[in-house]
Design a protein around this motif. Structure first.
Motif, mmCIF file in Angstrom:
data_model
loop_
_atom_site.group_PDB
_atom_site.id
_atom_site.type_symbol
_atom_site.label_atom_id
_atom_site.label_comp_id
_atom_site.label_asym_id
_atom_site.label_seq_id
_atom_site.Cartn_x
_atom_site.Cartn_y
_atom_site.Cartn_z
ATOM 1 N N ARG A 1 0.895 -1.072 0.216
ATOM 2 C CA ARG A 1 -0.249 0.190 0.056
ATOM 3 C C ARG A 1 0.909 1.290 0.006
ATOM 4 O O ARG A 1 0.529 2.336 -0.259
ATOM 5 C CB ARG A 1 -0.761 0.126 1.304
ATOM 6 N N GLN A 2 2.079 0.972 0.603
ATOM 7 C CA GLN A 2 2.592 2.081 0.488
ATOM 8 C C GLN A 2 3.156 2.881 -0.646
ATOM 9 O O GLN A 2 3.340 4.279 -0.653
ATOM 10 C CB GLN A 2 4.505 1.705 1.260
ATOM 11 N N GLY A 3 3.542 2.449 -1.433
ATOM 12 C CA GLY A 3 4.299 2.573 -2.896
ATOM 13 C C GLY A 3 3.259 2.578 -4.345
ATOM 14 O O GLY A 3 3.505 3.333 -4.760
ATOM 15 N N PHE A 4 1.215 2.030 -3.527
ATOM 16 C CA PHE A 4 1.004 1.940 -5.462
ATOM 17 C C PHE A 4 0.602 3.147 -5.766
ATOM 18 O O PHE A 4 0.480 3.216 -6.516
ATOM 19 C CB PHE A 4 -0.253 0.722 -4.110
ATOM 20 N N TRP A 5 -0.119 3.326 -4.787
ATOM 21 C CA TRP A 5 -0.203 4.869 -5.741
ATOM 22 C C TRP A 5 0.466 6.069 -6.233
ATOM 23 O O TRP A 5 0.154 6.643 -7.349
ATOM 24 C CB TRP A 5 -1.725 5.389 -4.321
ATOM 25 N N GLN A 6 1.709 5.763 -5.503
ATOM 26 C CA GLN A 6 2.199 6.757 -5.611
ATOM 27 C C GLN A 6 2.707 5.923 -7.518
ATOM 28 O O GLN A 6 3.200 7.595 -7.995
ATOM 29 C CB GLN A 6 4.390 6.790 -5.443
ATOM 30 N N LEU A 7 3.553 5.157 -7.565
ATOM 31 C CA LEU A 7 3.536 5.120 -9.087
ATOM 32 C C LEU A 7 2.789 4.711 -10.068
ATOM 33 O O LEU A 7 3.105 4.672 -11.415
ATOM 34 C CB LEU A 7 4.162 2.953 -8.639
ATOM 35 N N LEU A 8 1.415 4.968 -9.503
ATOM 36 C CA LEU A 8 0.372 5.641 -10.461
ATOM 37 C C LEU A 8 0.549 6.710 -11.090
ATOM 38 O O LEU A 8 0.627 6.957 -12.548
ATOM 39 C CB LEU A 8 -0.924 4.757 -9.728
ATOM 40 N N TRP A 9 1.029 7.559 -9.950
ATOM 41 C CA TRP A 9 0.814 8.369 -10.722
ATOM 42 C C TRP A 9 2.219 8.584 -11.095
ATOM 43 O O TRP A 9 2.324 9.516 -12.230
ATOM 44 C CB TRP A 9 1.327 9.760 -9.370
ATOM 45 N N VAL A 10 3.317 8.119 -10.571
ATOM 46 C CA VAL A 10 4.863 8.338 -11.744
ATOM 47 C C VAL A 10 4.287 7.758 -13.186
ATOM 48 O O VAL A 10 4.717 8.332 -14.104
ATOM 49 C CB VAL A 10 5.919 7.385 -10.800
ATOM 50 N N THR A 11 4.082 7.042 -13.257
ATOM 51 C CA THR A 11 2.574 6.354 -14.885
ATOM 52 C C THR A 11 2.530 7.464 -14.952
ATOM 53 O O THR A 11 2.844 7.509 -16.676
ATOM 54 C CB THR A 11 2.057 5.443 -14.836
ATOM 55 N N LEU A 12 1.404 8.340 -14.917
ATOM 56 C CA LEU A 12 0.463 9.120 -15.641
ATOM 57 C C LEU A 12 1.115 10.467 -15.679
ATOM 58 O O LEU A 12 1.462 11.145 -16.971
ATOM 59 C CB LEU A 12 0.201 9.444 -14.677
ATOM 60 N N LEU A 13 2.490 10.560 -15.049
ATOM 61 C CA LEU A 13 3.277 11.649 -15.272
ATOM 62 C C LEU A 13 4.318 11.369 -16.286
ATOM 63 O O LEU A 13 5.154 12.372 -16.783
ATOM 64 C CB LEU A 13 4.206 12.237 -14.227
ATOM 65 N N VAL A 14 4.970 10.285 -16.436
ATOM 66 C CA VAL A 14 6.402 9.880 -17.750
ATOM 67 C C VAL A 14 5.870 10.777 -18.631
ATOM 68 O O VAL A 14 6.400 11.255 -19.771
ATOM 69 C CB VAL A 14 6.320 8.951 -17.397
ATOM 70 N N ILE A 15 3.556 10.346 -19.360
ATOM 71 C CA ILE A 15 3.684 10.465 -20.105
ATOM 72 C C ILE A 15 3.472 11.850 -19.920
ATOM 73 O O ILE A 15 3.697 12.864 -21.759
ATOM 74 C CB ILE A 15 1.999 9.835 -20.406
ATOM 75 N N LEU A 16 2.748 12.536 -19.580
ATOM 76 C CA LEU A 16 2.830 14.111 -19.127
ATOM 77 C C LEU A 16 4.463 14.422 -19.719
ATOM 78 O O LEU A 16 4.502 15.700 -20.240
ATOM 79 C CB LEU A 16 2.560 14.693 -18.174
ATOM 80 N N VAL A 17 5.420 13.677 -19.021
ATOM 81 C CA VAL A 17 6.220 14.799 -19.023
ATOM 82 C C VAL A 17 7.365 14.126 -21.034
ATOM 83 O O VAL A 17 7.760 15.129 -21.761
ATOM 84 C CB VAL A 17 8.152 14.089 -18.434
ATOM 85 N N VAL A 18 6.882 13.227 -21.332
ATOM 86 C CA VAL A 18 6.949 12.411 -22.955
ATOM 87 C C VAL A 18 6.837 14.046 -23.891
ATOM 88 O O VAL A 18 6.794 14.158 -24.952
ATOM 89 C CB VAL A 18 6.300 11.188 -22.769
ATOM 90 N N ALA A 19 5.334 13.873 -23.766
ATOM 91 C CA ALA A 19 4.430 14.733 -24.105
ATOM 92 C C ALA A 19 4.780 16.226 -23.987
ATOM 93 O O ALA A 19 5.629 16.936 -25.656
ATOM 94 C CB ALA A 19 3.179 15.343 -24.105
ATOM 95 N N LEU A 20 5.306 17.085 -23.205
ATOM 96 C CA LEU A 20 6.058 17.432 -23.212
ATOM 97 C C LEU A 20 7.724 18.034 -23.451
ATOM 98 O O LEU A 20 8.048 19.112 -24.352
ATOM 99 C CB LEU A 20 6.181 18.453 -21.340
ATOM 100 N N ALA A 21 8.489 16.544 -23.334
ATOM 101 C CA ALA A 21 9.549 17.113 -23.532
ATOM 102 C C ALA A 21 9.454 16.788 -24.917
ATOM 103 O O ALA A 21 10.902 17.417 -25.461
ATOM 104 C CB ALA A 21 10.416 15.519 -23.267
ATOM 105 N N ARG A 22 8.722 16.433 -26.110
ATOM 106 C CA ARG A 22 8.407 16.079 -27.394
ATOM 107 C C ARG A 22 8.288 17.336 -27.857
ATOM 108 O O ARG A 22 8.964 17.985 -28.678
ATOM 109 C CB ARG A 22 7.570 14.862 -27.985
ATOM 110 N N ARG A 23 8.023 18.423 -27.181
ATOM 111 C CA ARG A 23 7.267 19.482 -27.639
ATOM 112 C C ARG A 23 8.680 20.385 -28.059
ATOM 113 O O ARG A 23 8.768 21.218 -28.675
ATOM 114 C CB ARG A 23 6.004 20.526 -27.235
ATOM 115 N N TRP A 24 9.410 20.525 -26.639
ATOM 116 C CA TRP A 24 10.696 21.594 -27.073
ATOM 117 C C TRP A 24 11.716 20.763 -27.254
ATOM 118 O O TRP A 24 13.000 20.859 -27.199
ATOM 119 C CB TRP A 24 10.363 21.715 -25.012
#
Length: 510
Positions: A282-305
């Protein structure tokens, strides 16, 4: 003087549609009538029945405008109709809701023929923009046809009236002459009463608006693919790459720890941290889920710039982002492993099934991004949309409530632990698995579902297959809770007798 509209509105504005055809108008009318007759009692196969004439209206309108179905158009159309099978099969609310939203989205893509991210994202909400234009287009076409063919309307009206009278008169006589035929007619025909008039009229109007909107969009879709997103200013290589390389190193360090835990055994790390298996999961599941979501956002922004000066820049972007996506896939596996530990400790719930399914789909999106980075990504928007539709369809067909009941029934056989309070909140999808529980646990678990089903069944077109199956099971083996309190101590709980299992003791929000 009225200022001109913004340039982007002029770019996406649809062309003027051709005049509406008679086949389109008849299909629209059939959609409205079926909506008023079938959608008043609930959701089931009636949604699919109503959607078919609406799809025909869109097809006739597109054909008259010179548009021909392409492979992706057929994928979206068939996918949208397939999603409407979920309410016909499943009783649970969440799969049905997701299926309806996804069917609307895929239907919009079929109407618009979108290929780009603006088309994928703005097409579904853009349907609401077409409602008023669809009504004006349909009214104009109906008026023009009425003025040009006044002599043909009366024979049609007379034919319909005579057929209706004959059907009602002889149908009533046959029904009164034979009880079996009367029951058959009663089951097949909608139950319409005068008191339902306003509600039926509202459904008629909604069906009419939906069919006209779909037909008008098919004939003259807004050109969302022409909406362009301005590229970001490219950054220097070091300015762009250094933060991402540091992020990759952080991901690598986290994964190294996870591998050490995996090969060193959970017992060692749990002794050192003082955590239990469930607490560690339980300690890390939700954090790792957010990690996956944020990586997709990071990739999109990184491609833009991203730097775009030549082949070396393209190679740099592919390598850095490819490594990030690959490491993220390992994080996805770690997240799912933590969920597995969590379920072993606390049991399966709707939320845990849903979040695990979400994580799996995010992993699929990461894979698609990886492939797009290697071979080109013009297909990526449609692939992501198709994967989302497929995921929702699989989620609905597998039925989270059935999975929850199955897993908890197996857990009860293995450990004697069962959360009766939670199981009573499940839908009819869970009945076959819960029916395999021994008494009195079976009756206690099914008591809430039995109350939800009630005494009288809904019409066949508003009853899901799961609900019908549940009624048959409960009719063969009655739920009997007389003489027992059905609290958590009413069934054996192994070594935890008298104490609520952690599956019920903590909220789903965890």
């Amino acid at each position: 003087m009225k200022p001109p509209p913004p340039a982007w509105i002029a770019e996406i504005k649809p062309v003027e549609p051709v005049a509406v055809r008679a086949a389109t108008l008849w299909s629209v009318l059939a959609t409205a009538l079926l909506s008023s007759l079938l959608l008043g009692e609930g959701l089931g196969v009636n949604l699919l029945i109503v959607a078919l004439p609406a799809a025909l209206a869109a097809y006739f309108a597109a054909r008259s405008a010179g548009r021909r179905p392409r492979p992706w158009t057929l994928v979206w159309a068939l996918g949208g109709l397939a999603l409407l099978v979920v309410p016909a099969l499943r009783d649970a609310g969440l799969p049905t809701f997701l299926a309806l939203v996804s069917a609307l989205a895929l239907g919009s893509l079929a109407l618009h023929g979108s290929r780009t991210w603006p088309g994928i994202l703005f097409g579904p909400p853009g349907l609401f923009w077409a409602i008023s234009r669809g009504v004006r287009w349909g009214w104009r076409g109906l008026r023009e046809r009425a003025e040009g063919s006044r002599g043909r309307w009366m024979p049609v009206i007379r034919t319909v009236v005579v057929a209706a009278v004959l059907l009602i008169v002889f149908g009533a006589l046959f029904a009164s002459a034979d009880a079996a035929f009367s029951d058959l007619i009663g089951e097949l025909s909608p139950d319409v009463s005068v008191s339902d008039g306003p509600w039926r009229f509202l459904l008629f109007v909604l069906g009419l608006l939906a069919a006209l909107t779909a037909a008008h969009t098919a004939a003259a879709p807004p050109r969302w693919d022409r909406a362009t997103v301005k590229e970001g200013r490219p950054r220097a290589r070091m300015e762009w790459a250094l933060p991402l390389i540091i992020l990759n190193l952080l991901f690598a360090a986290f994964i190294a720890v996870q591998l050490a835990v995996l090969f060193g055994g959970y017992d060692k790390i749990l002794r050192e941290t003082g955590l239990t298996y469930s607490e560690y999961a339980r300690q890390g599941f939700w954090q790792l889920l957010w990690v996956t979501l944020l990586v997709i956002l990071v990739v999109a922004l990184a491609r833009r710039w991203a730097p775009r000066d030549g082949a070396r820049d393209r190679t740099l972007v592919r390598v850095v982002l490819g490594v990030l996506c690959a490491l993220t896939l390992v994080v996805v596996v770690s997240t799912l492993r933590r969920m597995d530990l969590y379920v072993d400790a606390y049991g399966l719930t709707r939320l845990r099934v849903s979040v695990a399914a979400m994580e799996i789909w995010l992993g699929v999106v990461i894979v698609l991004i990886l492939v797009a980075g290697a071979v080109g990504g013009r297909w990526l928007p449609r692939a992501v949309a198709a994967s989302a539709g497929a995921a929702v369809l699989a989620f609905g067909l597998l039925s989270p409530d059935a999975l929850v009941a199955e897993r908890n029934q197996q857990r009860y056989e293995a450990s004697g632990k069962l959360d009766l309070v939670y199981l009573q909140e499940l839908s009819a999808d869970a009945v076959p698995a819960l029916d395999r529980l021994p008494e009195p646990a079976r009756s206690c678990a099914l008591a809430g579902i039995s109350r939800h089903l009630g005494g009288a069944a809904d019409p066949w077109y508003a009853t899901s297959w799961s609900e019908s199956r549940a009624r048959d099971i409960l009719a063969k083996r009655k739920v009997d809770t007389s003489g027992q309190s059905c609290d958590l101590t009413a069934v054996p709980f192994g070594d935890d007798a008298g104490e609520r299992d952690a599956n019920s003791g903590e909220s789903d929000s965890r």
